[in-house]
Design a protein around this motif. Structure first.
Motif, short mmCIF file in Angstrom:
data_model
loop_
_atom_site.label_atom_id
_atom_site.label_comp_id
_atom_site.label_asym_id
_atom_site.label_seq_id
_atom_site.Cartn_x
_atom_site.Cartn_y
_atom_site.Cartn_z
N TYR A 140 0.84 -1.21 0.00
CA TYR A 140 0.00 0.00 0.00
C TYR A 140 0.87 1.25 0.00
O TYR A 140 0.59 2.23 -0.71
CB TYR A 140 -0.92 0.01 1.23
CG TYR A 140 -2.08 -0.96 1.15
CD1 TYR A 140 -2.44 -1.56 -0.04
CD2 TYR A 140 -2.82 -1.27 2.30
CE1 TYR A 140 -3.51 -2.45 -0.10
CE2 TYR A 140 -3.89 -2.15 2.24
CZ TYR A 140 -4.23 -2.74 1.04
OH TYR A 140 -5.30 -3.61 0.98
N ARG A 141 1.93 1.24 0.79
CA ARG A 141 2.82 2.40 0.86
C ARG A 141 3.50 2.63 -0.49
O ARG A 141 3.58 3.75 -0.98
CB ARG A 141 3.89 2.15 1.93
CG ARG A 141 4.80 3.35 2.20
CD ARG A 141 6.10 2.91 2.83
NE ARG A 141 7.00 2.30 1.84
CZ ARG A 141 7.88 1.36 2.12
NH1 ARG A 141 7.94 0.84 3.34
NH2 ARG A 141 8.68 0.89 1.17
N ASP A 144 1.24 4.20 -3.09
CA ASP A 144 1.16 5.66 -2.90
C ASP A 144 2.37 6.35 -3.51
O ASP A 144 2.24 7.35 -4.22
CB ASP A 144 1.08 5.99 -1.40
CG ASP A 144 -0.30 5.72 -0.81
OD1 ASP A 144 -1.28 5.75 -1.58
OD2 ASP A 144 -0.38 5.48 0.41
N THR A 149 -2.92 3.56 -9.31
CA THR A 149 -4.36 3.68 -9.04
C THR A 149 -5.00 2.32 -8.77
O THR A 149 -6.09 2.25 -8.22
CB THR A 149 -5.07 4.35 -10.23
OG1 THR A 149 -4.77 3.62 -11.43
CG2 THR A 149 -4.61 5.79 -10.38
N VAL A 182 -11.92 -2.36 -2.13
CA VAL A 182 -11.28 -1.13 -1.68
C VAL A 182 -10.65 -1.40 -0.33
O VAL A 182 -11.26 -2.06 0.52
CB VAL A 182 -12.31 0.03 -1.58
CG1 VAL A 182 -11.64 1.29 -1.05
CG2 VAL A 182 -12.95 0.28 -2.94
N SER A 183 -9.44 -0.93 -0.12
CA SER A 183 -8.73 -1.17 1.14
C SER A 183 -9.46 -0.52 2.32
O SER A 183 -10.29 0.37 2.14
CB SER A 183 -7.30 -0.61 1.06
OG SER A 183 -7.32 0.79 0.83
N ASP A 185 -8.64 1.59 4.51
CA ASP A 185 -8.51 3.04 4.66
C ASP A 185 -9.14 3.81 3.50
O ASP A 185 -9.13 5.04 3.48
CB ASP A 185 -7.04 3.44 4.82
CG ASP A 185 -6.18 3.04 3.62
OD1 ASP A 185 -6.75 2.59 2.60
OD2 ASP A 185 -4.95 3.16 3.70
N GLY A 186 -9.68 3.09 2.54
CA GLY A 186 -10.36 3.73 1.42
C GLY A 186 -9.45 4.37 0.40
O GLY A 186 -9.91 5.07 -0.51
N LYS A 187 -8.14 4.09 0.47
CA LYS A 187 -7.19 4.77 -0.41
C LYS A 187 -6.76 3.94 -1.61
O LYS A 187 -6.19 4.48 -2.56
CB LYS A 187 -5.94 5.16 0.39
CG LYS A 187 -6.19 6.19 1.49
CD LYS A 187 -4.88 6.52 2.22
CE LYS A 187 -5.10 7.55 3.31
NZ LYS A 187 -3.83 7.86 4.03
N HIS A 188 -6.99 2.64 -1.57
CA HIS A 188 -6.47 1.78 -2.63
C HIS A 188 -7.53 0.83 -3.17
O HIS A 188 -8.38 0.36 -2.43
CB HIS A 188 -5.28 0.96 -2.12
CG HIS A 188 -4.18 1.79 -1.53
ND1 HIS A 188 -4.11 2.05 -0.17
CD2 HIS A 188 -3.14 2.43 -2.11
CE1 HIS A 188 -3.05 2.82 0.06
NE2 HIS A 188 -2.46 3.06 -1.08
#
Length: 315
Positions: A140-141, A144, A149, A182-183, A185-188
């Protein structure tokens, strides 16, 4: 048999081998393409981070995605990422050499998760859970950092079914690995392009393409892992009852909440006789029609009647 006859026979064998490989390639591309379309996995302008472990599944995923990239009606980019977990004896040169020759953008991420797992997990205990969580956080890091995307993982059809049964048998949940999610944390957005692909097809493809497979030695010898037991059960069913795997995977695409028992998915409490006919009504007195496992077509049909190849991976 003279030399000329041997040459002709060899040529015919090569033609047949090439024909079978082309057919297998089309089969896998069709399965991946269907999964991408059904779940809207890849969109215009996406940067897809393909997670490579060095196993057959992730190699196949990258290969098929690169092929689709050349013919897709949309534009998307691919970046291959491998996590070097500093396992003793890990052949660090294999993936960089392969990816460089392939001409794809790639990054090798070096993180010593091996030492962490060995320090934290008691000797003889399963390392998979902690290892997986550490990998996921790192990926995930990196996504980013790279501006990816979509994060593509190489889980195939049998991996998804194994997870379903693991959650049913040991977790008391009707839950698996979805083709797209969706992960927390909603970011991925995580995608599994091989979701419809059969493991045995991936094995054949990897052998034909002669991918430089890197085995995972972190787990060592853990023959009693729950996933291995469930995986063997599924393989046994596939041998003894052809078509059962396809039927089980198709069931995951035909969920009927009104005929289960989860009050969060269906309002059982307020179900009342109101004289209105409904599709989700009681069918308890209807005679269900079941196909014999051996008679189920090897192509799992979608709810709309189209045929598809129902087919996890190393990450």
């Amino acid at each position: 048999m003279n030399a000329a006859t041997e040459t002709i026979a060899l040529t015919e064998a090569e033609k047949k081998q090439q024909y079978n490989f082309n057919k297998l390639t089309k089969w896998l591309r069709h399965g991946v393409g269907d999964a991408i379309n059904d779940f809207n996995m890849i969109e215009e302008g996406d940067k897809v981070m393909v997670c490579l472990s060095g196993g057959k599944d992730s190699y196949t995923m990258l290969d098929i995605l690169m092929g689709l990239q050349r013919s897709a009606p949309i534009n998307f980019s691919i970046v291959a990422v491998n996590l070097d977990q500093k396992q003793p004896g890990f052949p660090e040169h294999v993936l960089p050499e392969y990816l460089k020759a392939l001409g794809v953008e790639y990054h090798i991420i070096e993180e010593d998760t091996y030492s962490i797992v060995k320090r934290v997990v008691p000797e003889g205990k399963t390392t998979c859970g902690l290892c997986s969580r550490l990998r996921r956080g790192i990926l995930y890091r990196v996504a980013d950092e790279l501006g990816a995307t979509k994060i593509a993982l190489g889980h195939h059809r049998e991996d998804i079914l194994e997870t379903l049964f693991l959650n049913m048998f040991y977790g008391g949940k009707m839950k698996s690995m979805p083709p797209k999610l969706v992960s927390d944390d909603g970011k991925h957005v995580v995608i599994r392009p091989l979701a419809y692909c059969r493991e045995k097809d991936i094995v054949r493809y990897a052998e034909a393409r002669q991918f430089p497979i890197i085995p995972c030695n972190l787990c060592g010898s853990q023959p009693n892992l729950q996933r291995e037991v469930v995986g063997q059960m599924i393989k046994d069913w596939d041998k003894r009852f052809p078509g059962r795997i396809e039927s089980m995977f198709r069931a995951m695409q035909n969920v009927v909440p009104s005929h289960l028992a989860d009050t969060r998915l269906y309002d059982f409490k307020n179900a009342k006789a109101d004289g209105i006919a409904r599709e989700d009504g009681d069918k308890a007195f209807d005679r269900d029609q079941f196909s014999e496992p051996g008679r189920i077509n090897i192509l799992a049909s979608k709810p709309d009647g189209d045929a598809q190849d129902s087919g996890c991976g190393d990450f």
